[in-house]
Design an enzyme around this catalytic site. Structure first.
Site, short mmCIF file in Angstrom:
data_model
loop_
_atom_site.label_atom_id
_atom_site.label_comp_id
_atom_site.label_asym_id
_atom_site.label_seq_id
_atom_site.Cartn_x
_atom_site.Cartn_y
_atom_site.Cartn_z
N ASP A 1 41.87 -7.97 18.40
CA ASP A 1 40.74 -7.14 19.05
C ASP A 1 41.31 -5.76 18.92
O ASP A 1 42.48 -5.49 19.39
CB ASP A 1 40.78 -7.78 20.35
CG ASP A 1 39.51 -7.32 21.09
OD1 ASP A 1 39.43 -5.90 21.20
OD2 ASP A 1 38.44 -8.00 21.55
N ILE A 2 40.40 -4.78 18.75
CA ILE A 2 41.01 -3.45 18.62
C ILE A 2 41.12 -2.68 19.98
O ILE A 2 42.04 -1.98 19.94
CB ILE A 2 39.62 -2.78 17.93
CG1 ILE A 2 40.34 -1.57 17.28
CG2 ILE A 2 38.63 -2.26 18.90
CD1 ILE A 2 39.17 -0.94 16.31
N ASN B 1 32.45 -14.61 26.02
CA ASN B 1 31.16 -13.92 26.54
C ASN B 1 29.97 -14.27 25.76
O ASN B 1 29.79 -14.17 24.49
CB ASN B 1 31.34 -12.48 26.53
CG ASN B 1 32.68 -12.02 27.19
OD1 ASN B 1 33.25 -12.59 28.01
ND2 ASN B 1 33.38 -10.85 26.83
N HIS C 1 32.19 -15.24 19.46
CA HIS C 1 33.76 -15.18 19.26
C HIS C 1 34.56 -15.59 20.08
O HIS C 1 33.84 -15.59 21.18
CB HIS C 1 33.97 -13.77 18.64
CG HIS C 1 33.41 -12.64 19.72
ND1 HIS C 1 32.18 -12.18 19.62
CD2 HIS C 1 34.23 -11.98 20.60
CE1 HIS C 1 31.99 -11.42 20.76
NE2 HIS C 1 33.19 -11.24 21.37
N PHE C 2 35.48 -16.29 20.30
CA PHE C 2 36.50 -16.57 21.30
C PHE C 2 37.69 -15.46 21.23
O PHE C 2 38.33 -15.17 20.19
CB PHE C 2 37.15 -17.94 20.86
CG PHE C 2 35.95 -19.02 20.94
CD1 PHE C 2 35.83 -19.83 22.09
CD2 PHE C 2 35.14 -19.14 19.87
CE1 PHE C 2 34.78 -20.52 22.12
CE2 PHE C 2 34.28 -20.34 19.62
CZ PHE C 2 33.89 -20.86 20.79
N HIS C 3 37.86 -15.19 22.55
CA HIS C 3 39.16 -14.28 22.81
C HIS C 3 40.42 -15.19 23.19
O HIS C 3 40.23 -16.18 24.02
CB HIS C 3 38.75 -13.51 24.03
CG HIS C 3 37.53 -12.51 23.77
ND1 HIS C 3 38.02 -11.12 23.64
CD2 HIS C 3 36.49 -12.78 23.79
CE1 HIS C 3 36.81 -10.36 23.68
NE2 HIS C 3 35.65 -11.20 23.68
N GLN D 1 28.55 -9.89 26.80
CA GLN D 1 28.74 -9.90 25.24
C GLN D 1 28.20 -8.78 24.83
O GLN D 1 27.24 -8.13 25.04
CB GLN D 1 27.89 -11.13 25.00
CG GLN D 1 27.94 -11.36 23.30
CD GLN D 1 27.37 -12.60 22.57
OE1 GLN D 1 26.53 -13.00 23.37
NE2 GLN D 1 27.73 -12.92 21.55
P1 AMP Z 1 32.64 -9.20 23.56
O1 AMP Z 1 31.03 -9.25 22.81
O2 AMP Z 1 32.48 -8.61 25.17
O3 AMP Z 1 33.30 -10.41 23.73
O4 AMP Z 1 33.36 -7.94 23.14
C1 AMP Z 1 33.44 -7.72 21.82
C2 AMP Z 1 34.86 -7.84 21.49
O5 AMP Z 1 35.13 -7.14 20.15
C3 AMP Z 1 35.66 -6.63 22.26
O6 AMP Z 1 36.73 -7.01 22.82
C4 AMP Z 1 35.90 -5.47 21.16
O7 AMP Z 1 37.34 -4.75 21.58
C5 AMP Z 1 36.08 -6.27 20.08
N1 AMP Z 1 35.81 -5.34 18.88
C6 AMP Z 1 34.59 -4.64 18.63
N2 AMP Z 1 34.68 -4.11 17.36
C7 AMP Z 1 35.85 -4.20 16.80
C8 AMP Z 1 36.54 -4.13 15.64
N3 AMP Z 1 35.86 -3.53 14.48
N4 AMP Z 1 38.03 -5.01 15.51
C9 AMP Z 1 38.40 -5.51 16.22
N5 AMP Z 1 37.82 -5.98 17.49
C10 AMP Z 1 36.73 -5.21 17.62
#
Ligand code: AMP
Ligand code: ZN
Length: 136
Positions: A30-31, A86, A99-101, A93
């Site tokens: 995750d960035i 999320n 996606h899973f964290h 979300q």
């Molecule tokens: P969520 O949809 O709330 O689960 O959040 C999306 C997640 O994707 C967040 O934690 C961002 O930091 C992550 N994210 C968004 N763009 C990128 C990317 N290009 N590379 C890696 N992680 C990303």
């Protein structure tokens, strides 16, 4: 339709810090990590939320999360692991590609993921359990 950012990562059109992949799954950092090593595990195919994911992908997703969690114990010395997902905007979300964290945690790292409430009484709780159960 404009392609989503995670589809672009899967296609290699946007770079990522890749950790692991199979034919169906990709794991990358995750960035904006909660802690360093915070990893996203995604199906390569585009499904918007948990509710759209084919159940057949479940085993491979789970195995990938387990592999990543074990690797985080070794590399960033994770003492605990949170799995988060999320789904839909009110749940936070942002990227509508399921996606899973996989989040490394540490004793006394000060994070409290969510506040908790209580039921009025046990009857209310059991009644709600019955309603939810009946709608499955
Ligand atoms: P969520 O949809 O709330 O689960 O959040 C999306 C997640 O994707 C967040 O934690 C961002 O930091 C992550 N994210 C968004 N763009 C990128 C990317 N290009 N590379 C890696 N992680 C990303
Ligand atoms: Zn996508």
């Amino acid at each position: 339709m404009e392609e989503c950012i995670f589809c672009k990562i899967v296609k290699g059109e946007i770079p990522c810090a890749k950790i692991y992949e199979t034919q169906n799954i990709l794991a990358f950092l995750d960035i904006a990590p909660i802690h360093k090593g915070h990893t996203l595990v995604i199906p390569k195919e585009h499904f918007p939320t948990l509710l759209d994911l084919p159940a057949e992908l479940g085993q491979e997703l789970l195995e990938t999360m387990q592999k990543v969690a074990k690797a985080l114990q070794v590399t960033v010395k994770a003492e605990g692991i949170n799995i988060g997902m999320n789904n839909f905007k009110p749940a936070g979300q942002i990227v509508f590609h399921a996606h899973f964290h996989v989040i490394p945690r540490y004793a006394n790292d000060g994070l409290k993921l969510w506040p908790q409430k209580s039921y009025e009484n046990n009857e209310e709780m059991l009644d709600l359990a019955q309603q939810i159960s009946a709608s499955i």
